[in-house]
Enzyme design. Structure first.
Site, mmCIF file in Angstrom:
data_model
loop_
_atom_site.group_PDB
_atom_site.id
_atom_site.type_symbol
_atom_site.label_atom_id
_atom_site.label_comp_id
_atom_site.label_asym_id
_atom_site.label_seq_id
_atom_site.Cartn_x
_atom_site.Cartn_y
_atom_site.Cartn_z
ATOM 1 N N GLU A 157 -6.436 -68.590 -57.731
ATOM 2 C CA GLU A 157 -5.564 -69.871 -57.969
ATOM 3 C C GLU A 157 -4.541 -69.487 -58.989
ATOM 4 O O GLU A 157 -3.396 -69.644 -59.016
ATOM 5 C CB GLU A 157 -6.332 -71.082 -58.430
ATOM 6 C CG GLU A 157 -7.036 -71.575 -57.029
ATOM 7 C CD GLU A 157 -8.573 -71.155 -57.131
ATOM 8 O OE1 GLU A 157 -9.454 -71.856 -56.829
ATOM 9 O OE2 GLU A 157 -8.739 -70.043 -57.642
ATOM 10 N N SER A 189 -32.253 -36.828 -37.199
ATOM 11 C CA SER A 189 -31.370 -38.089 -36.831
ATOM 12 C C SER A 189 -29.816 -37.735 -36.994
ATOM 13 O O SER A 189 -29.148 -38.562 -37.150
ATOM 14 C CB SER A 189 -31.784 -39.352 -37.806
ATOM 15 O OG SER A 189 -31.565 -38.845 -38.965
ATOM 16 N N ARG A 243 -19.609 -50.075 -46.220
ATOM 17 C CA ARG A 243 -20.413 -49.915 -47.721
ATOM 18 C C ARG A 243 -19.424 -50.357 -48.819
ATOM 19 O O ARG A 243 -19.842 -50.861 -50.099
ATOM 20 C CB ARG A 243 -20.684 -48.680 -47.911
ATOM 21 C CG ARG A 243 -21.806 -48.155 -46.853
ATOM 22 C CD ARG A 243 -22.334 -46.552 -47.212
ATOM 23 N NE ARG A 243 -23.609 -46.322 -46.146
ATOM 24 C CZ ARG A 243 -24.131 -45.040 -46.142
ATOM 25 N NH1 ARG A 243 -23.418 -44.379 -47.010
ATOM 26 N NH2 ARG A 243 -24.827 -44.811 -45.518
#
Length: 375
Positions: free
Chosen positions: A58, A174, A190
């Site tokens: 604002e 992985s 992230r």
């Protein structure tokens, strides 16, 4: 007098929401807010909340408008604050500038503000309207709303899995289940969250840094890295102890005191928390600790055992599931372990589901509760 406006955002509230999205994750522990001042059908000032201690949306908009703020209408994505914190009350600045009308998306649930900003503006004779753009405004600040109403972070479970639900090969390898486009999205995500959590097995096996690196460059905003390590297995040369990003290691009294000292000397904040009765860190206790650290949003990146624990505790609010077009098979680890559902009727079904595509990968996003996205 305050009136209830249309929930669908018009042109100027849409712009205020866009401004809020642009600073999402950069304003914690404050909410991400956008404001637009309009006079005679045109924008005379706009702005978004800056970093903690700096200007609220604002005030940014009012200062941009200058004398043009007098008689203008302000569109703002959250009820203006009416108390002195790090900055003076926004309501006082709005009144002093001579703003004629304020249209805000929804009430601020913070006990210092809730309804008080509206009352102060009403007493000053400013026309008020509430509700325009409310659903989207609440999504933008879902972490802030959870923190203020439930006293814990908003938890997002994120994983990348094969078509048969595996997150790694049978050897534990992985790298990589997902493609480069999805990994780029992940690093950008992230930059918009406060903390990212993994279990210690992920640290030992994958040795991630858990930093935000969009375009392969360290972002100026780094999430708090949280390692859940009940017995003290994190090595002193772990990637989560590198770089300038902060790290918190949550452990229990079962971890060696010498190891805790070693982690502290490496720069980590070590928190000894109660266990859950099975020797693992109590997740509710961790949530309380993170909330006290002003963590509004927590991204849980696994592995499967940690994800299962969060789901079993009913702590997951949102899911980002990346589905890669591959089959792994065998006894490879799955994306979510834990107790699981005994019957299909007990399975957790997501709400407000969306699907996006990054290269060959699909990103499925949904909320665990029909109202989780508008806390």
């Amino acid at each position: 007098m305050s009136v209830r406006g249309s929930s669908a955002p018009g042109e100027f509230m849409s712009r205020a929401l866009e401004l809020a999205r642009e600073v999402q994750g950069r304003t914690s522990p404050n909410p991400s807010v956008g404001a637009v001042l309009v006079k005679d059908g045109r924008t005379v000032g706009e702005g978004a909340t800056e970093r903690p201690g700096d200007r609220h949306a604002e005030v940014v908009a009012l200062q941009a408008a200058g004398a043009g703020a007098k008689g203008a209408t302000m569109y703002v994505t959250l009820e203006p604050c009416s108390h002195s914190g790090r900055t003076p009350p926004c309501t006082e600045a709005i009144i002093a500038a001579g703003v004629a009308e304020v249209r805000f998306a929804h009430e601020d649930p913070d006990a210092n503000v809730s309804g008080k900003g509206r009352e102060q503006l009403e007493r000053a004779g400013i026309a008020l309207s509430e509700g325009e753009g409310e659903a989207e405004a609440r999504r933008i600040n879902e972490g802030y709303l959870m923190h203020r109403t439930q006293g814990r972070p908003f938890v997002i479970a994120k994983f990348a899995a094969s078509l048969d639900g595996k997150i790694a090969a049978t050897s534990g390898d992985s790298r990589w289940v997902s493609g480069p486009g999805t990994r780029g999205w992940s690093h950008e995500l992230r930059t918009r969250i406060d903390a990212i959590a993994v279990g210690v097995s992920t640290v030992v096996i994958d040795n991630p840094q858990l930093t935000a690196r969009p375009d392969d460059k360290l972002s100026d905003h780094q999430p708090l890295r949280v390692v859940i390590d009940s017995r003290g297995r994190t090595p002193k040369d772990a990637g989560v102890l590198s770089c300038d990003a902060p790290t918190l290691i949550a452990t229990t009294s079962a971890s060696p005191e010498a190891w805790r000292d070693e982690m502290a000397q490496a720069g980590a904040r070590v928190e000894v928390l109660p266990d859950d009765g099975a020797g693992r860190v109590s997740l509710p206790a961790l949530m309380k600790t993170l909330a006290e650290c002003d963590v509004l949003t927590l991204l849980v990146e696994g592995g499967g055992v940690l994800h299962g624990s969060f789901f079993d505790e009913g702590l997951v609010d949102k899911v980002h599931a990346v589905i890669a077009p591959m089959i792994i098979g065998g006894d490879a680890p799955s994306a979510v372990a834990g107790r699981g559902a005994e019957r299909m009727a007990d399975a957790l079904r997501l709400h407000e589901v969306t699907v996006e595509q990054f290269g060959q990968d699909l990103l499925v996003t949904g909320y665990t509760s029909a109202r989780a996205s508008v806390v």
